[in-house]
Design an enzyme around this catalytic site. Structure first.
Site, PDB file in Angstrom:
ATOM      1  N   GLU A  90       0.824  -1.217   0.000  1.00 53.42           N
ATOM      2  CA  GLU A  90       0.000   0.000   0.000  1.00 53.42           C
ATOM      3  C   GLU A  90       0.854   1.262   0.000  1.00 53.42           C
ATOM      4  O   GLU A  90       1.708   1.454   0.881  1.00 53.42           O
ATOM      5  CB  GLU A  90      -0.935  -0.002   1.219  1.00 53.42           C
ATOM      6  CG  GLU A  90      -1.896   1.182   1.198  1.00 53.42           C
ATOM      7  CD  GLU A  90      -3.017   1.094   2.228  1.00 53.42           C
ATOM      8  OE1 GLU A  90      -3.419  -0.023   2.606  1.00 53.42           O
ATOM      9  OE2 GLU A  90      -3.487   2.164   2.656  1.00 53.42           O
ATOM     10  N   LYS A 267      -7.548  -0.269  11.228  1.00 53.80           N
ATOM     11  CA  LYS A 267      -6.974  -0.810   9.985  1.00 53.80           C
ATOM     12  C   LYS A 267      -5.741   0.009   9.612  1.00 53.80           C
ATOM     13  O   LYS A 267      -4.716  -0.514   9.189  1.00 53.80           O
ATOM     14  CB  LYS A 267      -8.018  -0.781   8.867  1.00 53.80           C
ATOM     15  CG  LYS A 267      -7.580  -1.450   7.570  1.00 53.80           C
ATOM     16  CD  LYS A 267      -6.816  -0.541   6.622  1.00 53.80           C
ATOM     17  CE  LYS A 267      -6.466  -1.249   5.334  1.00 53.80           C
ATOM     18  NZ  LYS A 267      -5.644  -0.429   4.430  1.00 53.80           N
ATOM     19  N   ASP A 283       4.013 -13.586  12.127  1.00 53.74           N
ATOM     20  CA  ASP A 283       2.683 -14.017  11.714  1.00 53.74           C
ATOM     21  C   ASP A 283       1.711 -12.827  11.750  1.00 53.74           C
ATOM     22  O   ASP A 283       1.221 -12.441  12.811  1.00 53.74           O
ATOM     23  CB  ASP A 283       2.239 -15.135  12.670  1.00 53.74           C
ATOM     24  CG  ASP A 283       0.910 -15.758  12.307  1.00 53.74           C
ATOM     25  OD1 ASP A 283       0.136 -15.124  11.570  1.00 53.74           O
ATOM     26  OD2 ASP A 283       0.645 -16.875  12.765  1.00 53.74           O
ATOM     27  N   HIS A 381      -2.225  10.419  -1.129  1.00 49.12           N
ATOM     28  CA  HIS A 381      -2.319   9.112  -1.777  1.00 49.12           C
ATOM     29  C   HIS A 381      -2.117   9.208  -3.273  1.00 49.12           C
ATOM     30  O   HIS A 381      -1.587   8.309  -3.896  1.00 49.12           O
ATOM     31  CB  HIS A 381      -3.719   8.531  -1.551  1.00 49.12           C
ATOM     32  CG  HIS A 381      -3.800   7.587  -0.398  1.00 49.12           C
ATOM     33  ND1 HIS A 381      -3.237   6.345  -0.423  1.00 49.12           N
ATOM     34  CD2 HIS A 381      -4.387   7.695   0.814  1.00 49.12           C
ATOM     35  CE1 HIS A 381      -3.467   5.732   0.719  1.00 49.12           C
ATOM     36  NE2 HIS A 381      -4.161   6.543   1.503  1.00 49.12           N
TER      37      HIS A 381
HETATM   38  C1  MEV Z   1      -6.085   3.495   4.690  1.00 50.91           C
HETATM   39  O1  MEV Z   1      -5.419   2.295   4.368  1.00 50.91           O
HETATM   40  C2  MEV Z   1      -6.017   3.754   6.178  1.00 50.91           C
HETATM   41  C3  MEV Z   1      -6.899   4.912   6.681  1.00 50.91           C
HETATM   42  O2  MEV Z   1      -8.244   4.710   6.217  1.00 50.91           O
HETATM   43  C4  MEV Z   1      -6.826   4.897   8.174  1.00 50.91           C
HETATM   44  C5  MEV Z   1      -7.818   5.814   8.858  1.00 50.91           C
HETATM   45  O3  MEV Z   1      -8.876   6.122   8.280  1.00 50.91           O
HETATM   46  O4  MEV Z   1      -7.553   6.171  10.018  1.00 50.91           O
HETATM   47  C6  MEV Z   1      -6.442   6.246   6.112  1.00 50.91           C
END
Ligand code: MEV
Length: 446
Positions: A90, A267, A283, A381
């Site tokens: 990513e 995430k 892992d 991004h």
């Molecule tokens: C993207 O991979 C991760 C984010 O969505 C985390 C977040 O929203 O805090 C940018």
């Protein structure tokens, strides 16, 4: 390019497939899926993981999957300078850690761990008197310790081994169950093998002592005796003032209150954490399962990080999560890239590795929240994403940067726009490097 050998063998039932060599398996898969020679040659290129080694790591190997490793810099963790290799597909993940760490480089991150204890569970069902049996088991603690420690004398020698036990009567859909927890210090090992062996060894005794039947004997990935923690302070003038600070805190409050937001928030944290876990051959699924289960420990899924205002008005961030990672055993020990990543990190204990990973998780989260609370994440991004789009459109060499830049400028980061732009560039006789971006943007390609 040769014609695809499509459909020569469409059966997935292949006796003895696991005994074949990777090359033989590739041929069988190619026949099944209609892969051409170029695709088979691509799979045969194992990169820097020797085929023989890959073939020993998992079953039915045909190829390897290369993921880029980027290095996070600017990190000062417990007053030590650290470079952190991160394996991720990513874009922006590595940059996010570097940016967060640059903004608190003077004070850095302070970390700690609760220990290196893993839990194995033994499930006993049909226990006639589960509450009495629970006490019988607790009374066998010394014997249980002796049996567990005999499983791994080496672990004992380095100061690990059985530490404690718990016995819980669990109310389940199938009636009461007696669940025994073995709590084991696995030191520099992630510990799955060590505790699973102990659980299997102790199981017949538990069946005997409890009068029930034993089924599952396996570690728990909710490694809440193996918590890693990191704290960091970001000064107001480094991060852009009170409104940025308050935006980050408000983002944390949102995640704390709402599982829909917390899932995305966590995430992002795992973007950083899993990347280091993978780079070190650990892992990723075990760490992810532990993190998310820990995030739901109070009965509602919530944030793994916290943000508050300290006495000076600066932003204080912290993280706490289970981090079951090791330095010995598994892919960590045998994968040459994992070994090199550990050298870059300079870690000699699993504890230190867990502490660094916690700091990376916090840094990752800080950057995501800061971007989300201010400019949004798309601007950051888009640069790398546009490069991916340019590559997908077929751009090569210098073309990649040029196409990506123009796509971002025009705010058309799309594959169709990239393809049109690329054809336009290639139609021109003037070499790419001799054209200005402005000319290219205007479509003045001649
Ligand atoms: C993207 O991979 C991760 C984010 O969505 C985390 C977040 O929203 O805090 C940018």
């Amino acid at each position: 390019m040769t014609a695809p050998r499509h459909g020569a063998n469409r059966s997935s039932r292949i006796a003895g497939f696991h005994r074949k060599t990777p090359a033989e398996r590739r041929d069988l898969v190619a026949a099944f899926a209609g892969l051409d020679d170029a695709a088979v040659a691509h799979l045969a290129n194992m990169g820097n993981l020797p085929e023989q080694l890959a073939d020993k790591m998992i079953e039915n190997v045909i190829a390897t999957m290369n993921v880029p490793i980027g290095v996070a810099i600017n990190l000062r963790i417990d007053d030590e300078e650290v470079m952190v290799p991160m394996a991720t597909e990513e874009s922006s993940v590595v940059a996010a850690v570097c940016n967060a760490a640059r903004q608190n480089y003077d004070t850095g991150f302070t970390t700690s761990v609760s220990g290196t204890l893993m839990i194995a569970q033994v499930q006993a069902v049909d226990v006639p008197d589960p509450y009495a049996a629970r006490l019988r088991l607790l009374g066998k603690r010394d014997e249980i310790k002796r049996i567990c420690d005999a499983c791994d004398p080496l672990l004992l020698k380095i100061g690990g081994g059985f530490q404690d036990m718990e016995a819980r009567v669990l109310d389940t859909l199938g009636g009461p169950m007696l669940i025994t927890h073995l709590i084991v210090d696995t030191r520099d090992a992630m510990g799955a093998n060590a505790v699973n062996t102990m659980a299997e060894k102790i199981a017949p005794h538990i069946a005997d002592w409890s009068g029930g039947r034993v089924f599952l004997r396996i570690l728990s990935n909710l490694a809440d005796r193996r918590l890693a923690r990191a704290q960091a302070t970001w000064k107001l003038d480094e991060i852009g003032g009170t409104s940025v600070r308050d935006g980050i805190i408000s983002a944390y409050h949102f995640a704390e209150a709402d599982p829909y937001r917390a899932a995305t928030h966590n995430k992002g944290i795992m973007n950083g954490i899993s990347a280091v876990v993978l780079a070190t051959g650990n892992d990723t699924r075990a760490v992810e399962a532990g993190a998310h289960a820990y995030a739901a420990r109070d009965g509602r899924y919530s944030s793994l990080t916290r943000y508050e205002i300290n006495a000076n008005g600066d932003l204080s961030g912290s993280i706490e999560l289970p981090l079951a990672v090791g330095l010995i055993g598994g892919a960590t020990k045998i994968h040459p890239t994992a070994q090199t990543c550990l050298k870059i990190l300079g870690v000699t204990t699993a504890e230190r590795l867990a502490r660094i990973i916690a700091a990376v998780g916090l840094a990752q989260n800080f950057s995501a929240l800061k971007a989300l609370a201010t400019t949004g994440i798309q601007a950051g991004h888009m640069g790398l994403h546009a490069q991916n789009i340019a590559i997908m459109a077929g751009a090569m060499g210098d073309e990649i940067d040029t196409v990506a830049k123009i796509l971002v400028e025009r705010k058309t980061v799309r594959i169709d726009a990239a393809q049109d732009l690329l054809s336009e560039l290639r139609r021109s006789s003037v070499p790419l490097q001799n054209r200005t971006i402005t000319e290219l943007q205007k479509g003045e390609t001649k």
